[in-house]
Design a protein around this motif. Structure first.
Motif, PDB file in Angstrom:
ATOM      1  N   VAL A  76      36.760  46.750  54.682  1.00 33.50           N
ATOM      2  CA  VAL A  76      36.139  47.786  55.511  1.00 33.50           C
ATOM      3  C   VAL A  76      34.670  47.977  55.141  1.00 33.50           C
ATOM      4  CG1 VAL A  76      36.213  50.214  56.199  1.00 33.50           C
ATOM      5  CG2 VAL A  76      38.350  48.955  55.857  1.00 33.50           C
ATOM      6  N   ARG A  77      34.416  48.450  53.947  1.00 30.32           N
ATOM      7  CA  ARG A  77      33.043  48.733  53.519  1.00 30.32           C
ATOM      8  C   ARG A  77      32.188  47.479  53.535  1.00 30.32           C
ATOM      9  NH1 ARG A  77      31.841  49.189  47.513  1.00 30.32           N
ATOM     10  NH2 ARG A  77      34.102  49.158  47.449  1.00 30.32           N
ATOM     11  N   THR A  78      32.773  46.345  53.162  1.00 33.65           N
ATOM     12  CA  THR A  78      32.033  45.085  53.100  1.00 33.65           C
ATOM     13  C   THR A  78      32.854  43.997  53.790  1.00 33.65           C
ATOM     14  OG1 THR A  78      31.234  45.799  50.927  1.00 33.65           O
ATOM     15  CG2 THR A  78      30.730  43.541  51.595  1.00 33.65           C
ATOM     16  N   HIS A  79      32.226  43.260  54.692  1.00 36.64           N
ATOM     17  CA  HIS A  79      32.905  42.181  55.413  1.00 36.64           C
ATOM     18  C   HIS A  79      33.336  41.095  54.427  1.00 36.64           C
ATOM     19  CE1 HIS A  79      33.477  38.855  58.242  1.00 36.64           C
ATOM     20  NE2 HIS A  79      33.438  39.737  59.233  1.00 36.64           N
ATOM     21  N   PRO A  80      34.509  40.480  54.637  1.00 32.95           N
ATOM     22  CA  PRO A  80      34.969  39.454  53.692  1.00 32.95           C
ATOM     23  C   PRO A  80      34.032  38.260  53.560  1.00 32.95           C
ATOM     24  CG  PRO A  80      36.371  39.540  55.660  1.00 32.95           C
ATOM     25  CD  PRO A  80      35.519  40.754  55.678  1.00 32.95           C
ATOM     26  N   ALA A  81      33.237  37.946  54.603  1.00 33.42           N
ATOM     27  CA  ALA A  81      32.283  36.841  54.473  1.00 33.42           C
ATOM     28  C   ALA A  81      31.211  37.155  53.442  1.00 33.42           C
ATOM     29  CB  ALA A  81      31.637  36.549  55.828  1.00 33.42           C
ATOM     30  N   VAL A  82      30.850  38.425  53.308  1.00 27.80           N
ATOM     31  CA  VAL A  82      29.856  38.837  52.314  1.00 27.80           C
ATOM     32  C   VAL A  82      30.477  38.843  50.915  1.00 27.80           C
ATOM     33  CG1 VAL A  82      28.283  40.682  51.617  1.00 27.80           C
ATOM     34  CG2 VAL A  82      28.622  40.176  54.043  1.00 27.80           C
ATOM     35  N   ILE A  83      31.708  39.345  50.799  1.00 26.77           N
ATOM     36  CA  ILE A  83      32.394  39.307  49.509  1.00 26.77           C
ATOM     37  C   ILE A  83      32.578  37.864  49.048  1.00 26.77           C
ATOM     38  CG2 ILE A  83      34.552  39.823  48.316  1.00 26.77           C
ATOM     39  CD1 ILE A  83      32.851  42.286  48.823  1.00 26.77           C
ATOM     40  N   MET A 126      44.755  43.460  57.342  1.00 29.06           N
ATOM     41  CA  MET A 126      43.333  43.187  57.167  1.00 29.06           C
ATOM     42  C   MET A 126      43.079  42.420  55.879  1.00 29.06           C
ATOM     43  SD  MET A 126      41.877  46.914  58.411  1.00 29.06           S
ATOM     44  CE  MET A 126      40.130  46.494  58.288  1.00 29.06           C
ATOM     45  N   LEU A 127      43.779  42.813  54.813  1.00 24.68           N
ATOM     46  CA  LEU A 127      43.597  42.137  53.535  1.00 24.68           C
ATOM     47  C   LEU A 127      44.018  40.677  53.624  1.00 24.68           C
ATOM     48  CD1 LEU A 127      42.844  42.303  50.555  1.00 24.68           C
ATOM     49  CD2 LEU A 127      45.187  43.056  50.078  1.00 24.68           C
ATOM     50  N   GLU A 128      45.145  40.406  54.266  1.00 23.44           N
ATOM     51  CA  GLU A 128      45.606  39.021  54.379  1.00 23.44           C
ATOM     52  C   GLU A 128      44.614  38.181  55.179  1.00 23.44           C
ATOM     53  OE1 GLU A 128      49.588  36.392  55.417  1.00 23.44           O
ATOM     54  OE2 GLU A 128      49.637  38.573  55.654  1.00 23.44           O
ATOM     55  N   GLU A 129      44.099  38.735  56.275  1.00 22.79           N
ATOM     56  CA  GLU A 129      43.125  37.979  57.062  1.00 22.79           C
ATOM     57  C   GLU A 129      41.829  37.794  56.278  1.00 22.79           C
ATOM     58  OE1 GLU A 129      40.746  38.193  61.332  1.00 22.79           O
ATOM     59  OE2 GLU A 129      42.583  39.373  61.077  1.00 22.79           O
ATOM     60  N   ALA A 130      41.421  38.814  55.523  1.00 23.04           N
ATOM     61  CA  ALA A 130      40.208  38.715  54.717  1.00 23.04           C
ATOM     62  C   ALA A 130      40.325  37.604  53.674  1.00 23.04           C
ATOM     63  CB  ALA A 130      39.912  40.045  54.037  1.00 23.04           C
ATOM     64  N   VAL A 131      41.488  37.490  53.044  1.00 22.83           N
ATOM     65  CA  VAL A 131      41.701  36.424  52.056  1.00 22.83           C
ATOM     66  C   VAL A 131      41.588  35.057  52.724  1.00 22.83           C
ATOM     67  CG1 VAL A 131      43.402  35.381  50.508  1.00 22.83           C
ATOM     68  CG2 VAL A 131      43.042  37.861  50.489  1.00 22.83           C
ATOM     69  N   GLN A 132      42.141  34.929  53.924  1.00 25.37           N
ATOM     70  CA  GLN A 132      42.026  33.663  54.658  1.00 25.37           C
ATOM     71  C   GLN A 132      40.561  33.319  54.929  1.00 25.37           C
ATOM     72  OE1 GLN A 132      43.939  33.727  58.506  1.00 25.37           O
ATOM     73  NE2 GLN A 132      43.048  31.776  59.135  1.00 25.37           N
ATOM     74  N   VAL A 133      39.780  34.302  55.382  1.00 25.99           N
ATOM     75  CA  VAL A 133      38.355  34.081  55.651  1.00 25.99           C
ATOM     76  C   VAL A 133      37.634  33.635  54.391  1.00 25.99           C
ATOM     77  CG1 VAL A 133      36.191  35.267  56.213  1.00 25.99           C
ATOM     78  CG2 VAL A 133      38.225  35.638  57.628  1.00 25.99           C
ATOM     79  N   MET A 134      37.875  34.313  53.290  1.00 26.17           N
ATOM     80  CA  MET A 134      37.181  33.978  52.046  1.00 26.17           C
ATOM     81  C   MET A 134      37.567  32.590  51.548  1.00 26.17           C
ATOM     82  SD  MET A 134      36.994  37.629  49.998  1.00 26.17           S
ATOM     83  CE  MET A 134      38.775  37.852  49.885  1.00 26.17           C
ATOM     84  N   ARG A 135      38.848  32.279  51.620  1.00 29.96           N
ATOM     85  CA  ARG A 135      39.278  30.952  51.155  1.00 29.96           C
ATOM     86  C   ARG A 135      38.629  29.846  51.998  1.00 29.96           C
ATOM     87  NH1 ARG A 135      44.871  32.429  49.573  1.00 29.96           N
ATOM     88  NH2 ARG A 135      44.735  32.847  47.338  1.00 29.96           N
ATOM     89  N   ASN A 136      38.528  30.058  53.287  1.00 36.52           N
ATOM     90  CA  ASN A 136      37.874  29.063  54.131  1.00 36.52           C
ATOM     91  C   ASN A 136      36.410  28.874  53.732  1.00 36.52           C
ATOM     92  OD1 ASN A 136      40.230  28.673  55.596  1.00 36.52           O
ATOM     93  ND2 ASN A 136      39.649  30.057  57.252  1.00 36.52           N
ATOM     94  N   LEU A 137      35.750  29.968  53.423  1.00 31.86           N
ATOM     95  CA  LEU A 137      34.338  29.886  53.043  1.00 31.86           C
ATOM     96  C   LEU A 137      34.152  29.253  51.664  1.00 31.86           C
ATOM     97  CD1 LEU A 137      33.235  33.325  54.457  1.00 31.86           C
ATOM     98  CD2 LEU A 137      32.252  31.115  55.107  1.00 31.86           C
ATOM     99  N   THR A 148      42.289  38.876  64.314  1.00 35.65           N
ATOM    100  CA  THR A 148      42.634  40.217  64.776  1.00 35.65           C
ATOM    101  C   THR A 148      41.609  41.245  64.315  1.00 35.65           C
ATOM    102  OG1 THR A 148      44.977  39.629  64.695  1.00 35.65           O
ATOM    103  CG2 THR A 148      44.439  41.978  64.782  1.00 35.65           C
ATOM    104  N   HIS A 149      41.098  41.075  63.116  1.00 35.81           N
ATOM    105  CA  HIS A 149      40.238  42.088  62.514  1.00 35.81           C
ATOM    106  C   HIS A 149      38.819  41.604  62.226  1.00 35.81           C
ATOM    107  CE1 HIS A 149      43.747  44.656  61.995  1.00 35.81           C
ATOM    108  NE2 HIS A 149      44.379  43.634  61.461  1.00 35.81           N
ATOM    109  N   TYR A 150      38.603  40.290  62.115  1.00 31.51           N
ATOM    110  CA  TYR A 150      37.298  39.786  61.685  1.00 31.51           C
ATOM    111  C   TYR A 150      36.831  38.626  62.556  1.00 31.51           C
ATOM    112  CZ  TYR A 150      38.625  42.494  57.660  1.00 31.51           C
ATOM    113  OH  TYR A 150      39.046  43.519  56.862  1.00 31.51           O
ATOM    114  N   THR A 151      35.520  38.582  62.744  1.00 30.17           N
ATOM    115  CA  THR A 151      34.876  37.464  63.410  1.00 30.17           C
ATOM    116  C   THR A 151      33.844  36.876  62.452  1.00 30.17           C
ATOM    117  OG1 THR A 151      35.164  38.426  65.607  1.00 30.17           O
ATOM    118  CG2 THR A 151      33.424  36.765  65.350  1.00 30.17           C
ATOM    119  N   VAL A 152      33.840  35.550  62.351  1.00 30.97           N
ATOM    120  CA  VAL A 152      32.853  34.836  61.535  1.00 30.97           C
ATOM    121  C   VAL A 152      32.288  33.718  62.403  1.00 30.97           C
ATOM    122  CG1 VAL A 152      32.442  33.510  59.438  1.00 30.97           C
ATOM    123  CG2 VAL A 152      34.167  35.332  59.439  1.00 30.97           C
ATOM    124  N   GLU A 153      30.982  33.649  62.490  1.00 34.00           N
ATOM    125  CA  GLU A 153      30.342  32.630  63.326  1.00 34.00           C
ATOM    126  C   GLU A 153      29.352  31.796  62.513  1.00 34.00           C
ATOM    127  OE1 GLU A 153      28.535  34.443  66.721  1.00 34.00           O
ATOM    128  OE2 GLU A 153      30.456  34.878  67.697  1.00 34.00           O
TER     129      GLU A 153
END
Length: 320
Positions: A76-83, A126-137, A148-153
Motif C-alpha cells: 500500500v504505502r510503497t508499490h512492490p516495484a519500488v520495494i 495483495m501480498l501474494e501478487e506483490a511477491v510475484q511482481v518482486m520476484r519477476n523483477l 488485480t491490484h498492481y500494474t507494472v509497465e
C-alpha cells in the motif's frame, strides 16, 4: 540449534543508535540482524521511525552480519516495484547477506497515502501478487504486469544480486501461514507456536527457514524493567486485530491503560535473571525455529549486550 540474532527497533531508536547497536551485537556474538520497517512508531513514547532503506545502506557497511527486514509491507504505502529495487540494491550492497521479510501490514503505517484499509483477505491477496511482481523483477528482465491490484509497465532492475533476494513471509494465523508455505522462501512469526511451524512445514514450507523474535527488558531492577516494557511496547499485548486496524500512535496510546505492568512482566522477559531470558529463547528452539531474534527495550543497550555475551548466549549454545 537456531542462529541467534539481534532485532533492531526503528520505532524506538534513531539511525546512529541503530548502527551502534548493530556493531555491539556483532561484537557480543549475535549472528544476524533484523530491522523493523515502519512509517510511525506504535506510540509517542517510542519516539522514532527512520526510513529503513537508508539505515540498511549504512548497516551494509557497518557490520558483516546477515540482514533482514521484519517486516516490510510491499502493498500500500510503497508499490512492490519500488520495494523490489530497494531490496535488490541492498542485496548487492551486502554481497547477498540480505533477506526481505514481508507482511500484509498495519493501518498505522500504510493508510498514510489515503484510501480505504482493505480487509485481511484482500491484504493477503495483495501480498501474494506483490511477491510475484518482486520476484519477476529480481530476474533483471523487463517486466510488464497487469494484475488485480498492481500494474507494472516496462520495468527492469539493472542493479540486481547474483541470486534473487529471498522473500520471507510473516504470518500469525492459518491463512497467512498457508500463504507463506505456498509462496515464501521462509516463514516469520512472533511467538513460539509449534502448531504454526508444523502447519507451515506440512503446507509446503518443508525445510525452508522459520524465524521468530521477541522483545526483552534487561535491567538490574525487574520492576523498572516491567514498567519500561509496558510503557514502550505494551501495544504488543493488545488483543485481536487492534495492531492491524488502528490508524495512528495516539489510538494505541488510548488503549494503553488496558495493559498493566504485571501483564508486561509476565509477557516479556524482564530483569537480569539469565534463566528467564534463556527459557524465553529456548521456547522458540523447542518449537522448531531456525532463527531467533531478540531486541532490548530501552536505553541500556550496553548492559544488555554484556549480559547476553556473558550469561545468555553461551548457555543457549551449550558453552556453559
Amino acid at each position: 540449534m537456531p542462529a541467534y540474532g539481534y532485532f533492531l527497533a526503528t520505532e524506538e531508536f534513531a539511525p546512529a543508535e541503530l548502527l551502534e547497536q548493530a556493531r555491539m551485537a556483532e561484537q557480543a556474538g549475535f549472528e544476524e540482524l533484523w530491522i523493523s520497517d515502519h512509517y510511525h512508531p506504535w506510540n509517542a513514547a517510542q519516539g522514532q521511525s527512520p526510513f529503513v532503506w537508508s539505515v540498511l545502506g549504512a548497516l551494509a557497511e557497518a557490520v558483516s552480519l546477515p540482514l533482514g527486514t521484519a517486516v516490510t509491507c510491499p502493498t500500500v504505502r510503497t508499490h512492490p516495484a519500488v520495494i523490489a529495487q530497494a531490496a535488490a540494491t541492498t542485496a548487492v550492497m551486502t554481497g547477498g547477506r540480505f533477506r526481505l521479510g514481508v507482511g500484509s501490514g498495519e493501518a498505522l503505517n500504510e493508510h498514510i497515502v489515503g484510501g480505504p484499509w482493505p480487509p485481511a483477505h484482500v491484504r493477503l491477496e495483495m501480498l501474494e501478487e506483490a511477491v510475484q511482481v518482486m520476484r519477476n523483477l529480481f530476474t533483471g528482465e523487463e517486466v510488464n504486469h497487469r494484475g488485480t491490484h498492481y500494474t507494472v509497465e516496462n520495468a527492469r532492475l539493472y542493479t540486481v544480486p547474483d541470486e534473487p533476494v529471498p522473500v520471507d513471509i510473516s504470518g500469525f494465523g492459518p491463512k497467512a501461514t498457508a500463504l507463506a508455505a505456498r509462496v515464501g522462501d521462509g516463514f516469520i512469526t512472533m511467538s513460539p507456536d509449534q502448531s504454526l511451524v508444523e502447519r507451515y512445514r506440512k503446507g509446503g514450507g518443508g525445510g525452508k527457514p522459520v524465524s521468530g523474535g521477541l522483545k526483552v527488558a534487561y535491567d538490574q531492577d525487574r520492576d523498572a524493567a516491567a514498567r519500561r516494557a509496558n510503557k514502550l511496547w505494551g501495544n504488543q499485548l493488545l488483543p485481536g486485530e487492534m495492531g492491524q486496524i488502528l490508524p495512528s500512535p495516539r489510538h494505541f496510546e488510548q488503549l494503553s491503560p488496558l495493559i498493566t505492568d504485571e501483564a508486561a512482566a509476565s509477557s516479556f522477559p524482564c530483569g537480569d535473571d539469565p534463566d528467564e531470558h534463556v527459557a524465553a529463547l529456548r521456547a522458540f528452539a523447542d518449537a522448531g525455529f531456525d532463527h531467533v531474534y531478540v531486541g532490548q527495550i530501552g536505553p541500556d543497550q550496553r548492559g544488555f549486550f554484556d549480559f547476553y555475551r556473558t550469561k545468555v548466549l553461551p548457555r543457549l549454545r551449550g558453552d556453559a
